[in-house]
Write an enzyme that holds these catalytic residues in place. Structure first.
Site, PDB file in Angstrom:
ATOM      1  N   ASP A 165      -4.791   8.407   6.633  1.00 25.90           N
ATOM      2  CA  ASP A 165      -4.427   6.985   6.446  1.00 25.90           C
ATOM      3  C   ASP A 165      -3.343   6.478   7.399  1.00 25.90           C
ATOM      4  OD1 ASP A 165      -6.210   7.443   4.422  1.00 25.90           O
ATOM      5  OD2 ASP A 165      -4.900   6.849   2.781  1.00 25.90           O
ATOM      6  N   LYS A 201      -7.158   7.495  -3.578  1.00 23.01           N
ATOM      7  CA  LYS A 201      -6.044   8.136  -2.891  1.00 23.01           C
ATOM      8  C   LYS A 201      -6.492   9.482  -2.315  1.00 23.01           C
ATOM      9  CE  LYS A 201      -3.429   4.703  -4.171  1.00 23.01           C
ATOM     10  NZ  LYS A 201      -3.322   3.562  -3.239  1.00 23.01           N
ATOM     11  N   CYS A 239      -1.411   9.747  -0.898  1.00 23.29           N
ATOM     12  CA  CYS A 239      -2.733  10.143  -0.398  1.00 23.29           C
ATOM     13  C   CYS A 239      -2.773  11.549   0.190  1.00 23.29           C
ATOM     14  CB  CYS A 239      -3.232   9.110   0.596  1.00 23.29           C
ATOM     15  SG  CYS A 239      -3.635   7.551  -0.218  1.00 23.29           S
ATOM     16  N   LYS A 258     -12.146   5.962   2.416  1.00 20.96           N
ATOM     17  CA  LYS A 258     -12.070   6.452   1.032  1.00 20.96           C
ATOM     18  C   LYS A 258     -11.529   5.347   0.131  1.00 20.96           C
ATOM     19  CE  LYS A 258      -7.558   8.689   1.756  1.00 20.96           C
ATOM     20  NZ  LYS A 258      -6.795   7.700   1.007  1.00 20.96           N
ATOM     21  N   THR A 292       0.778   8.576   2.592  1.00 23.01           N
ATOM     22  CA  THR A 292       2.146   8.969   2.339  1.00 23.01           C
ATOM     23  C   THR A 292       2.128  10.341   1.675  1.00 23.01           C
ATOM     24  OG1 THR A 292       2.252   7.891   0.162  1.00 23.01           O
ATOM     25  CG2 THR A 292       2.947   6.592   2.052  1.00 23.01           C
TER      26      THR A 292
HETATM   27  N1  TIU Z   1      -2.423   6.356   1.853  1.00 26.17           N
HETATM   28  C1  TIU Z   1      -1.617   6.271   0.777  1.00 26.17           C
HETATM   29  O1  TIU Z   1      -0.740   7.082   0.574  1.00 26.17           O
HETATM   30  N2  TIU Z   1      -1.813   5.165  -0.074  1.00 26.17           N
HETATM   31  C2  TIU Z   1      -0.792   4.599  -0.802  1.00 26.17           C
HETATM   32  O2  TIU Z   1      -1.029   3.655  -1.544  1.00 26.17           O
HETATM   33  N3  TIU Z   1       0.452   5.118  -0.629  1.00 26.17           N
HETATM   34  C3  TIU Z   1       1.626   4.672  -1.183  1.00 26.17           C
HETATM   35  O3  TIU Z   1       2.636   5.346  -1.028  1.00 26.17           O
HETATM   36  N4  TIU Z   1       1.637   3.522  -1.840  1.00 26.17           N
END
Ligand code: TIU
Length: 221
Positions: free
Chosen positions: A24, A132, A162, A129, A158
């Site tokens: 991501d 998460k 995810c 996707k 993060t």
């Molecule tokens: N990709 C990912 O981690 N999606 C999130 O929503 N992360 C947050 O930390 N919000």
């Protein structure tokens, strides 16, 4: 077989059966005006890992290893976005609403693109996707099995959302998983630290962690 020093003990992998996973690294989370900021986060911390992820991508590509990129992305009709996800809380913008980078977390919008520095190359797998975790509703497990992948090296954002969810899903499906400490980041430094600690505790209950330097050293041509 390559062995690298790692936490809590050495991680061994065959690059031919290992994928480098970039979770991501899309504008939605890293640039201002996206989904990450709509949730109330200071998004500026995340950009610091971009050069590190790029160094790992360059090395992995030079080795001829499999690269997998993910994006958190919903269909334009939001049919794959549960109301519980879209309607939670009271953010100024919700998934599907129009922000400065287009519709938040919607496939094809400017904000949903991977950062240009980390753009996928032709032939690399890109998985959109809706959750998460990267296995939920993606068919990814079968694709990795068909390619003989048994080990996964995780980077991206993060750490506690995810990346952690994807690594836990992978662990339950039988993959050996390594997360690169300085190639993942969170809006909350304390959550990143806790996530790395909890995943590697209890004898690598979810998996291993190492630094990018350790991985680069072990994979020198
Ligand atoms: N990709 C990912 O981690 N999606 C999130 O929503 N992360 C947050 O930390 N919000």
């Amino acid at each position: 077989m390559i062995e690298i020093p790692a936490t809590p003990f050495a991680f061994r992998f065959d690059p031919r059966h290992t994928a480098l996973v970039v979770i991501d690294m899309q504008r939605d989370f890293i640039e201002r005006g996206g989904f990450g900021e709509a949730l109330g986060n200071d998004v500026t911390r995340l950009a610091a890992i971009v050069p590190t992820v790029r160094r790992l991508l360059d090395r992995w590509r030079a080795l001829g290893g499999m690269v997998l990129h993910t994006r958190e992305a919903h269909r334009p009709d939001l049919a794959d976005c549960p109301p519980a996800k879209r309607l939670r809380g009271n953010p100024p913008l919700r998934i599907g609403d129009v922000g400065p980078m287009g519709r938040l977390l919607v496939a094809g919008e400017p904000g949903n693109q991977i950062l240009p520095e980390l753009a996928p190359l032709d032939g690399e797998l890109v998985v959109d996707k809706p959750g998460k975790g990267m296995f939920y509703a993606t068919g990814l497990h079968q694709q990795l099995q068909e390619k003989g992948i048994t080990h996964l090296i995780f980077t991206g954002v993060t750490t506690e959302v995810c990346v952690q969810t994807s690594m836990r899903e992978a662990n339950d499906r039988g993959y050996d998983c390594l997360v690169i400490e300085d190639a993942t980041e969170s809006y909350f430094p304390e959550f990143k630290a806790a996530t790395l600690a909890m995943m590697t505790a209890q004898g690598a209950i979810v998996g291993w962690s190492a630094t990018s330097g350790q991985l680069l050293q072990a994979t020198q041509p």
